[in-house]
Design a protein around this motif. Sequence first.
Motif, PDB file in Angstrom:
ATOM      1  N   ALA A 133      88.350  73.604 -33.982  1.00  0.00           N
ATOM      2  CA  ALA A 133      88.209  72.231 -34.476  1.00  0.00           C
ATOM      3  C   ALA A 133      87.001  71.593 -33.822  1.00  0.00           C
ATOM      4  N   VAL A 170      90.955  64.935 -40.173  1.00  0.00           N
ATOM      5  CA  VAL A 170      90.283  66.154 -40.652  1.00  0.00           C
ATOM      6  C   VAL A 170      89.706  65.873 -42.035  1.00  0.00           C
ATOM      7  N   VAL A 196      92.712  69.548 -32.661  1.00  0.00           N
ATOM      8  CA  VAL A 196      91.936  68.370 -33.066  1.00  0.00           C
ATOM      9  C   VAL A 196      92.050  67.295 -31.982  1.00  0.00           C
TER      10      VAL A 196
END
Length: 113
Positions: A74, A108, A14
């Motif tokens: 991601a 997220v 991420v």
Amino acid sequence: MADGELDPEDAKIVTLARSSRARTGAAEGAAVRDTDGRTYAAATVALPSLALTALQAAVAAAVSSGAQGLEAAAVVTAADAVDADSVAAARDLTAGVPVLRADPSGAVVETLA
């Protein structure tokens, strides 16, 4: 889901995706982790002769480096969903690979399993 709840390896991709997006000013940033633990990051490619989503570009980088499969992916985006063609590219390499969607802050907001 907060970053603190993420597996450290997922938090890493991420962060890489977010950094790719910020560095280029692109609409999206993405990163993937292959089955050997290597990571690949990319941003949206928008050229007159070539258009790739960030995830498609990250998958292409992984495949061109010899990756045989993916553990996770991601995408950092302001969009409400990850483009279906992006998810398809990751799943062409590994069926069912989890795809994390994070907002521009890196939080997220969804995991596509």
